[in-house]
Write an enzyme that holds these catalytic residues in place. Structure first.
Site, PDB file in Angstrom:
ATOM      1  N   ARG A 180       0.833  -1.199   0.000  1.00  0.00           N
ATOM      2  CA  ARG A 180       0.000   0.000   0.000  1.00  0.00           C
ATOM      3  C   ARG A 180       0.870   1.252   0.000  1.00  0.00           C
ATOM      4  NH1 ARG A 180      -4.218  -0.578   4.796  1.00  0.00           N
ATOM      5  NH2 ARG A 180      -4.897   1.441   3.956  1.00  0.00           N
ATOM      6  N   CYS A 240      -1.111   5.857   9.159  1.00  0.00           N
ATOM      7  CA  CYS A 240      -1.527   4.530   8.671  1.00  0.00           C
ATOM      8  C   CYS A 240      -2.707   4.722   7.736  1.00  0.00           C
ATOM      9  CB  CYS A 240      -1.865   3.609   9.843  1.00  0.00           C
ATOM     10  SG  CYS A 240      -3.229   4.193  10.879  1.00  0.00           S
TER      11      CYS A 240
END
Length: 283
Positions: A180, A240
């Protein structure tokens, strides 16, 4: 931490102190929407004795379109008071995975000024593995006064993150999976761009723990952070997907002695939207 309470406690510590009058236990489990698990229902089926359930999607700023953003100090104090969590308590947070969302609740209590809070290392899986008792009893906590003392140094917003692109005063560490971060793996939230905040470092939160959710030693953690490129002489912002697992990095950094750590609450769910925020792809 005051009164000798560290950032984490062992299952043995909790077993030894479970009946202490000032100790309060919190199930802080959160599952991602695509996991199709009901954290509260699982809590009701089994939890550590007298544990209350902390729902990050309830104790949040419900007027913010981003998921589980921090609430006002008034709302936080009101909700935790009803859970029996307040001044003079030693609060121990665990989650049903081992270590995923418990650190977010740990960070929230610190953010609102409560220092005697710790994460149960290994969480419920370790507790169960050691055949320690759980029950399905309904918990009726007595209200406890909570005095909020908001610490703005522990949180960052998008404006501050944009300014930091120019100043580079604070390092940014991204807790998402490496794919990611590089943009090779699509975001679970389909409306978001892929990639990472320019200049940020990649350190998936899972690297800080073993496969059972138990944190590695402080010495091992220090090596992991430094290998990821962390400069311990500079302030750090953790990030995050939506501000949950970033707190695992914050917890790990605190355990290694870093004193200047904040968390980007909006994280990639905010930054990755189409808009004025620049995005880098690759390592």
């Amino acid at each position: 931490m005051s009164d000798g309470l560290n950032s984490t406690v062992s299952t043995q510590w909790l077993a030894d102190h479970l009946s202490a009058p000032d100790v309060r236990v919190v199930d802080g489990t959160y599952y991602l929407p695509n996991e199709n698990k009901n954290a509260r229902q699982l809590y009701e089926e089994q939890h550590i004795e007298n544990a209350v359930f902390f729902d990050i999607d309830d104790i949040c700023d419900e007027g913010n379109p981003l998921p589980h953003m921090i609430p006002s100090d008034i709302k936080f104090a009101s909700r935790v008071r009803k859970l029996g969590l307040g001044d003079g308590n030693r609060i121990i947070v665990y989650d049903q995975r081992g270590l995923f969302s418990a650190a977010r609740i740990w960070w929230m209590f610190k953010l609102f000024g409560h220092k005697d809070v710790a994460v149960l290392d290994g969480g419920l899986p370790k507790w169960l593995e050691e055949n320690r008792p759980v029950d399905d009893n309904k918990v009726y906590p007595g209200e406890r006064h909570f005095t909020p003392r908001f610490n703005s140094f522990l949180v960052r917003d998008k404006g501050q993150m944009l300014k930091n692109l120019d100043t580079r005063k604070e390092q940014i560490i991204d807790a998402r999976a490496a794919g990611r971060f590089t943009g090779e793996t699509p975001e679970p939230r389909e409306t978001l761009r892929s990639g990472h905040i320019p200049g940020s470092l990649s350190l998936p939160f899972t690297e800080l723990q073993n496969d059972k959710g138990v944190l590695k030693s402080s010495q091992e953690l220090r090596v992991i952070f430094e290998k990821a490129g962390v400069d311990y002489s500079k302030p750090i912002v953790t990030s995050c997907g939506s501000g949950v697992t970033a707190a695992v990095l914050s917890l790990g950094l605190e355990l290694t002695g870093h004193k200047n750590i904040s968390l980007y609450d909006g994280s990639w769910t905010e930054w990755g939207q189409e808009g004025e925020t620049p995005v880098d792809i690759g390592t």
